[in-house]
Design an enzyme around this catalytic site. Structure first.
Site, PDB file in Angstrom:
ATOM      1  N   GLY A  23       0.786  -1.223   0.000  1.00 38.95           N
ATOM      2  CA  GLY A  23       0.000   0.000   0.000  1.00 38.95           C
ATOM      3  C   GLY A  23       0.816   1.270   0.000  1.00 38.95           C
ATOM      4  O   GLY A  23       1.878   1.357  -0.620  1.00 38.95           O
ATOM      5  N   ILE A  24       0.331   2.271   0.729  1.00 37.84           N
ATOM      6  CA  ILE A  24       1.020   3.564   0.747  1.00 37.84           C
ATOM      7  C   ILE A  24       2.339   3.491   1.512  1.00 37.84           C
ATOM      8  O   ILE A  24       3.184   4.367   1.359  1.00 37.84           O
ATOM      9  CB  ILE A  24       0.132   4.682   1.324  1.00 37.84           C
ATOM     10  N   ASN A  30       2.556   3.825  10.254  1.00 39.36           N
ATOM     11  CA  ASN A  30       1.700   3.732   9.082  1.00 39.36           C
ATOM     12  C   ASN A  30       0.864   2.458   9.009  1.00 39.36           C
ATOM     13  O   ASN A  30      -0.254   2.472   8.504  1.00 39.36           O
ATOM     14  CB  ASN A  30       2.592   3.830   7.830  1.00 39.36           C
ATOM     15  N   THR A  65      -3.502  -3.655  17.003  1.00 41.53           N
ATOM     16  CA  THR A  65      -2.594  -3.429  15.876  1.00 41.53           C
ATOM     17  C   THR A  65      -2.443  -1.952  15.531  1.00 41.53           C
ATOM     18  O   THR A  65      -1.332  -1.424  15.440  1.00 41.53           O
ATOM     19  CB  THR A  65      -3.099  -4.180  14.632  1.00 41.53           C
ATOM     20  N   TYR A  78     -19.591  -5.757  19.201  1.00 42.44           N
ATOM     21  CA  TYR A  78     -18.509  -5.378  18.282  1.00 42.44           C
ATOM     22  C   TYR A  78     -19.046  -4.965  16.919  1.00 42.44           C
ATOM     23  O   TYR A  78     -19.916  -5.623  16.336  1.00 42.44           O
ATOM     24  CB  TYR A  78     -17.556  -6.556  18.111  1.00 42.44           C
TER      25      TYR A  78
END
Length: 333
Positions: free
Chosen positions: A57-58, A132, A153, A209
């Site tokens: 990704g980025i 990131n 995470t 959730y």
């Protein structure tokens, strides 16, 4: 569980607010600017950066552009095999680039501690820490430390990583007499957390959730973390800034947990609202390297300009409560 319709409405709502504005704003850049454009003319020689999630990704483009500007980039990645391939590609494109690959699994505190220990043992300086990496809207799961996976995470792993490397950053800033920068990649999704913002007492509550709201919660935490960190660094008189940002809506593998219905819905509007990867990495590279951001701290950026986050992020008591809560969780492990 949310239906496909509910999920698509929630995630597309922030996208609809981000229809590209071609006019340039205060920084001179816009949503269409690329990472190379926002760092044009910047010499990053002598700087060392850690970029988490730099193998997809980025994160890949962020690592490449930083290396292009002369920065020594340490790619902190879960899959070192994939990281090695990205490194090879960067070196081919940028002859002489300084790039290293190190293993980091943010959902495991043991892995975060191992990474930080190995980094410090290597004697490397640290000027830029770019938090990131992330996961998005996954089904309810627990991390290796038995904490809801998105919170673990996206927020907690980066919180612990920053904490363990902060002294290294302080020493580097003092010895090099150069400003250090901590960059948290958040999201406009921070606006769509749970109603109470952060569910301190229900982090692991599977019965209530919501994959989207849990993602929003973790992204809200990214902003609150950067703001509290900026406040503490200011009080300590340390030459390190801490900011957060929205990279834009980009079709990367973050969308992997969404079903085909949402993929189709996003695809239909993508040409109007979704950025390319070079555009998606622009705000990260701008906040990390551009001289315009010197001394700017505790701000939220979007499209390479200071933007206005949700009012809740101004709640200093909430930011401090999150800091203490995160400290307790990481210390208990």
């Amino acid at each position: 569980m949310q239906s496909s319709n509910q999920i698509s409405t929630e995630i597309l709502r922030p996208l609809k607010k981000k229809i590209p504005n071609k006019s340039q704003r205060a920084s001179g850049f816009s949503s269409r600017s690329t990472a190379e454009e926002v760092t044009h003319g910047v010499d990053g020689t002598g700087l060392t950066a850690i970029v988490t999630g730099a193998s997809s990704g980025i994160g890949v483009e962020t690592a490449r552009v930083l290396a292009l500007r002369g920065v020594h980039v340490v790619m902190a990645v879960r899959n070192t095999g994939a990281g090695a391939k990205v490194k090879e590609d960067i070196v081919k494109q940028v002859p002489g680039a300084k790039v290293d690959v190190m293993e980091l699994e943010l959902s495991s505190m043991e892995s975060v501690r191992k990474f930080a220990s190995e980094y410090k043992s290597a004697g490397l300086p640290l000027n830029l820490l770019i938090n990131n990496a992330g996961i998005m809207a996954c089904p309810f799961m627990l991390s290796k430390d038995n904490i809801e996976l998105q919170f673990a995470t996206n927020h907690l792993g980066h919180f612990l990583l920053t904490k363990l490397l902060l002294d290294t950053m302080k020493n580097t800033s003092r010895e090099s007499k150069r400003e250090g920068r901590i960059v948290n990649v958040s999201s406009e999704a921070h606006r769509y957390s749970y109603p109470e913002g952060v569910r301190f007492d229900k982090i692991n509550d599977e019965s209530s959730y919501s994959s989207i709201r849990a993602y929003g919660q973790s992204k809200l935490c990214n902003v609150l973390h950067a703001n509290e960190l900026a406040k503490q660094l200011k009080e300590d008189g340390v030459n390190i800034t801490a900011n957060s940002l929205h990279p834009g809506a980009i079709m990367t593998n973050l969308w992997g947990y969404f079903n085909s219905y949402l993929a189709g819905a996003v695809g239909a509007v993508a040409k109007y609202m979704v950025k390319s990867v070079p555009q998606g990495a622009a705000t990260t590279c701008y906040v990390a390297l551009n001289p315009q951001v010197a001394g700017v701290t505790g701000e939220y950026f979007s499209d390479s300009n200071i933007a206005k986050p949700i009012e809740l992020v101004k709640d200093t008591e909430l930011a401090k409560k999150l800091w203490d809560f995160s400290t307790k969780l990481t210390d208990s492990q």
